[in-house]
Design a protein around this motif. Structure first.
Motif, PDB file in Angstrom:
ATOM      1  N   ILE A 260       0.881  -1.332  -0.059  1.00  0.00           N
ATOM      2  CA  ILE A 260       0.106  -0.049   0.053  1.00  0.00           C
ATOM      3  C   ILE A 260       0.767   1.244   0.005  1.00  0.00           C
ATOM      4  CG2 ILE A 260      -1.848   1.175   1.341  1.00  0.00           C
ATOM      5  CD1 ILE A 260      -2.676  -1.614   2.247  1.00  0.00           C
ATOM      6  N   CYS A 261       1.807   1.499   1.217  1.00  0.00           N
ATOM      7  CA  CYS A 261       2.278   2.575   1.161  1.00  0.00           C
ATOM      8  C   CYS A 261       3.937   2.505   0.536  1.00  0.00           C
ATOM      9  CB  CYS A 261       2.915   3.220   2.543  1.00  0.00           C
ATOM     10  SG  CYS A 261       4.078   2.470   3.442  1.00  0.00           S
TER      11      CYS A 261
ATOM     12  N   CYS B 147      -1.644   0.664   7.207  1.00  0.00           N
ATOM     13  CA  CYS B 147      -1.950   0.819   5.701  1.00  0.00           C
ATOM     14  C   CYS B 147      -3.470   0.220   5.428  1.00  0.00           C
ATOM     15  CB  CYS B 147      -0.709   0.761   4.876  1.00  0.00           C
ATOM     16  SG  CYS B 147       0.761   1.792   5.213  1.00  0.00           S
TER      17      CYS B 147
ATOM     18  N   ALA C 114      -6.243   1.612   6.643  1.00  0.00           N
ATOM     19  CA  ALA C 114      -6.694   2.828   6.185  1.00  0.00           C
ATOM     20  C   ALA C 114      -7.332   2.424   4.745  1.00  0.00           C
ATOM     21  CB  ALA C 114      -5.456   3.737   5.924  1.00  0.00           C
ATOM     22  N   GLN C 115      -6.875   1.832   3.815  1.00  0.00           N
ATOM     23  CA  GLN C 115      -7.281   1.178   2.643  1.00  0.00           C
ATOM     24  C   GLN C 115      -8.738   0.692   2.675  1.00  0.00           C
ATOM     25  OE1 GLN C 115      -5.267  -1.509   0.537  1.00  0.00           O
ATOM     26  NE2 GLN C 115      -6.907  -2.071  -0.985  1.00  0.00           N
TER      27      GLN C 115
ATOM     28  N   MET D 173     -11.871  -0.225   0.079  1.00  0.00           N
ATOM     29  CA  MET D 173     -11.687   0.217  -1.415  1.00  0.00           C
ATOM     30  C   MET D 173     -10.409  -0.589  -2.118  1.00  0.00           C
ATOM     31  SD  MET D 173     -10.861   4.262  -1.258  1.00  0.00           S
ATOM     32  CE  MET D 173     -11.959   5.401  -0.300  1.00  0.00           C
TER      33      MET D 173
ATOM     34  N   ASP E 245      -6.110   1.298  -6.145  1.00  0.00           N
ATOM     35  CA  ASP E 245      -6.277   2.276  -7.199  1.00  0.00           C
ATOM     36  C   ASP E 245      -7.303   3.389  -6.717  1.00  0.00           C
ATOM     37  OD1 ASP E 245      -4.273   1.852  -9.105  1.00  0.00           O
ATOM     38  OD2 ASP E 245      -5.620   0.763 -10.356  1.00  0.00           O
TER      39      ASP E 245
ATOM     40  N   PHE F  32      -7.999   4.013  -3.687  1.00  0.00           N
ATOM     41  CA  PHE F  32      -7.678   4.619  -2.319  1.00  0.00           C
ATOM     42  C   PHE F  32      -6.387   5.436  -2.973  1.00  0.00           C
ATOM     43  CE2 PHE F  32      -4.760   4.037   1.427  1.00  0.00           C
ATOM     44  CZ  PHE F  32      -5.701   4.771   2.244  1.00  0.00           C
ATOM     45  N   TYR F  33      -5.642   5.389  -3.729  1.00  0.00           N
ATOM     46  CA  TYR F  33      -4.928   6.545  -4.119  1.00  0.00           C
ATOM     47  C   TYR F  33      -5.503   7.561  -4.629  1.00  0.00           C
ATOM     48  CZ  TYR F  33      -1.038   2.990  -3.811  1.00  0.00           C
ATOM     49  OH  TYR F  33      -0.129   2.049  -3.278  1.00  0.00           O
ATOM     50  N   GLU F  34      -6.573   7.233  -5.670  1.00  0.00           N
ATOM     51  CA  GLU F  34      -7.301   8.379  -6.106  1.00  0.00           C
ATOM     52  C   GLU F  34      -7.969   9.257  -4.958  1.00  0.00           C
ATOM     53  OE1 GLU F  34     -10.067   7.163  -9.241  1.00  0.00           O
ATOM     54  OE2 GLU F  34      -8.254   6.144 -10.449  1.00  0.00           O
ATOM     55  N   TRP F  35      -8.635   8.636  -4.014  1.00  0.00           N
ATOM     56  CA  TRP F  35      -9.051   9.046  -2.766  1.00  0.00           C
ATOM     57  C   TRP F  35      -8.155  10.174  -2.304  1.00  0.00           C
ATOM     58  CZ3 TRP F  35      -8.026   8.752   2.406  1.00  0.00           C
ATOM     59  CH2 TRP F  35      -8.871   9.349   3.465  1.00  0.00           C
ATOM     60  N   MET F  36      -6.843   9.817  -2.008  1.00  0.00           N
ATOM     61  CA  MET F  36      -5.835  10.483  -1.444  1.00  0.00           C
ATOM     62  C   MET F  36      -5.688  11.821  -2.275  1.00  0.00           C
ATOM     63  SD  MET F  36      -2.821   8.047  -0.626  1.00  0.00           S
ATOM     64  CE  MET F  36      -2.962   6.501   0.407  1.00  0.00           C
ATOM     65  N   GLU F  37      -5.578  11.427  -3.488  1.00  0.00           N
ATOM     66  CA  GLU F  37      -5.336  12.758  -4.514  1.00  0.00           C
ATOM     67  C   GLU F  37      -6.391  13.868  -4.300  1.00  0.00           C
ATOM     68  OE1 GLU F  37      -3.006  10.520  -8.067  1.00  0.00           O
ATOM     69  OE2 GLU F  37      -5.173  10.886  -8.374  1.00  0.00           O
TER      70      GLU F  37
ATOM     71  N   VAL G  29      -8.530  14.253  -1.730  1.00  0.00           N
ATOM     72  CA  VAL G  29      -8.481  14.787  -0.297  1.00  0.00           C
ATOM     73  C   VAL G  29      -7.268  15.908  -0.276  1.00  0.00           C
ATOM     74  CG1 VAL G  29      -7.993  14.696   1.874  1.00  0.00           C
ATOM     75  CG2 VAL G  29      -9.507  12.780   0.701  1.00  0.00           C
TER      76      VAL G  29
ATOM     77  N   ALA H 128      -9.335   5.560   8.512  1.00  0.00           N
ATOM     78  CA  ALA H 128      -8.312   5.732   8.030  1.00  0.00           C
ATOM     79  C   ALA H 128      -7.164   6.659   8.572  1.00  0.00           C
ATOM     80  CB  ALA H 128      -8.638   6.358   6.454  1.00  0.00           C
TER      81      ALA H 128
ATOM     82  N   MET I 264      -0.036  10.659   3.003  1.00  0.00           N
ATOM     83  CA  MET I 264      -0.693  10.607   1.793  1.00  0.00           C
ATOM     84  C   MET I 264       0.134  11.140   0.665  1.00  0.00           C
ATOM     85  SD  MET I 264      -4.698  11.928   1.972  1.00  0.00           S
ATOM     86  CE  MET I 264      -5.636  11.489   3.360  1.00  0.00           C
TER      87      MET I 264
ATOM     88  N   VAL J  70       3.030   8.788   0.301  1.00  0.00           N
ATOM     89  CA  VAL J  70       2.550   7.468  -0.500  1.00  0.00           C
ATOM     90  C   VAL J  70       2.615   7.599  -1.965  1.00  0.00           C
ATOM     91  CG1 VAL J  70       0.734   5.869  -0.829  1.00  0.00           C
ATOM     92  CG2 VAL J  70       1.571   6.525   1.521  1.00  0.00           C
TER      93      VAL J  70
END
Lengths: 236, 236
Positions: A167-168, A209, A212-213, A216, A219, A221-226, A228, B212, B225, B228
């Protein structure tokens, strides 16, 4: 570039049938190499870890072949841990063989159990992949020659220090397997897509990690981070 | 710009002492406005929500004044929920008043409980802030005039639709309070810094986001985030 247990080659397996001691019918067979010495087994690649780091070998077997339960265990959870291939059976077969009435469980729990369904073969392949990843961690014991050869034939070179959190993507230390808080290991097996149980999709991750995921895909999850980071003004 | 319950003004409170029904000594007093009609209370701003959306009013009271427990409840958790001001007392006072020997709990549990300590005044201010945020959600009922005036005097205009998740900053719908999966609400109260219990630091968040973030401060979580996304090549 972090490594993934993507199949790079094949092995000729022994393939002799093994006794099935579980309630659920499955054609277990030997995954040692054709013409091997000694007893047949579907986890021959774990023999060394079972001696050197028993908890790691047991974790790999368990996470590869069984549904998890602890995180959502409750009265209506149905099963704590059950063989993943059992979750491929229709409800009436599950009731007949295990005495658990799936239809009485909440929809969420039914989905959670069914999401973890996988064939016996996929489970074994995941166990092989996780074993290869464990040997790839910094501080891992070196595999004996035969197991190293076995895993390298499937996934490529075993290089200590290259296995990272799926994940990370920070490197994972083998010693983290021993650390546990409140009975929960600091390393967990993790799915890039929570509903796919194949070596390409399963790896190890930090407990933080993995939690946190959540449900989801990686992919998403990474999009969610972006999203946010964009909302809070940390990303253009 | 998302709103935060940052103190923008002050109120002249009634301040009459209230009976303390809990095991732990605390100088409870009336937080209604000076010269108010009717009974004294430290939650007068929740009177309307208690009628219109009882679960929301109770959640605000509970989250503002008590430690949480459900997420880490176990045999050695000591307390499930306890007044936050009790966690300001020394161990021997906790033992004398509540019969719980803090020193017998694991270090992690002790820390978790102590991290949630807060004064009675801070708890009331958090309840005020959360009430203001609830009325600021899309689809929230409009507060009656006196409660609207009360909250606006403290935190500024009550504008439905501007309250967002304190973590992901997406707008929060009041109706999410009613949705619950497996007995857990889809909206939780959340701390930007898990160890600070003041209105500026407490808001509402999606359950997913709150889980999360875990034990991290919100700033650390955003930085995690970024790290990552950089590692996986999604951020330069």
């Amino acid at each position: 570039v972090p490594q993934d247990p993507v199949a790079r080659g094949q092995l000729r397996y022994c393939g002799k049938p093994l006794a099935n001691r579980s309630r659920f019918a499955v054609d277990k067979r030997c995954f040692d190499v054709a013409g091997h010495a000694g007893r047949c087994s579907d986890f021959p690649y774990l023999k060394h870890l079972a001696r050197e780091a028993k908890n790691v070998a047991e974790k790999i077997k368990r996470d590869a072949t069984k549904t998890t339960g602890a995180a959502w265990l409750s009265d209506d959870a149905g099963f704590n841990r059950v063989q993943r291939w059992a979750m491929l059976l229709p409800d009436d077969e599950v009731l007949r063989l295990a005495g658990v009435d799936m239809t009485k469980l909440s929809e969420g729990v039914q989905r959670k159990l069914r999401d973890k369904a996988a064939t016996y073969d996929d489970c074994i392949h995941v166990a092989q992949g996780l074993t290869w990843l464990a040997y790839g961690m910094a501080g891992a014991p070196a595999p004996p020659r035969d197991i190293g050869d076995y895993l390298e034939a499937l996934f490529g070179p075993v290089e200590p220090g290259v296995t990272s959190c799926v994940i990370c993507r920070a490197p994972l230390e083998f010693s983290l397997f021993r650390l546990a808080r409140r009975g929960r290991a600091e390393i967990e097996s993790a799915h890039k897509n929570p509903r796919v149980h194949t070596p390409e999709n399963v790896g190890f991750a930090h407990r933080f990690c993995n939690i946190a995921q959540g449900d989801m895909t990686l992919d998403d999850f990474y999009e969610w981070m972006e999203t946010v980071l964009r909302r809070v003004g940390r990303l253009a």
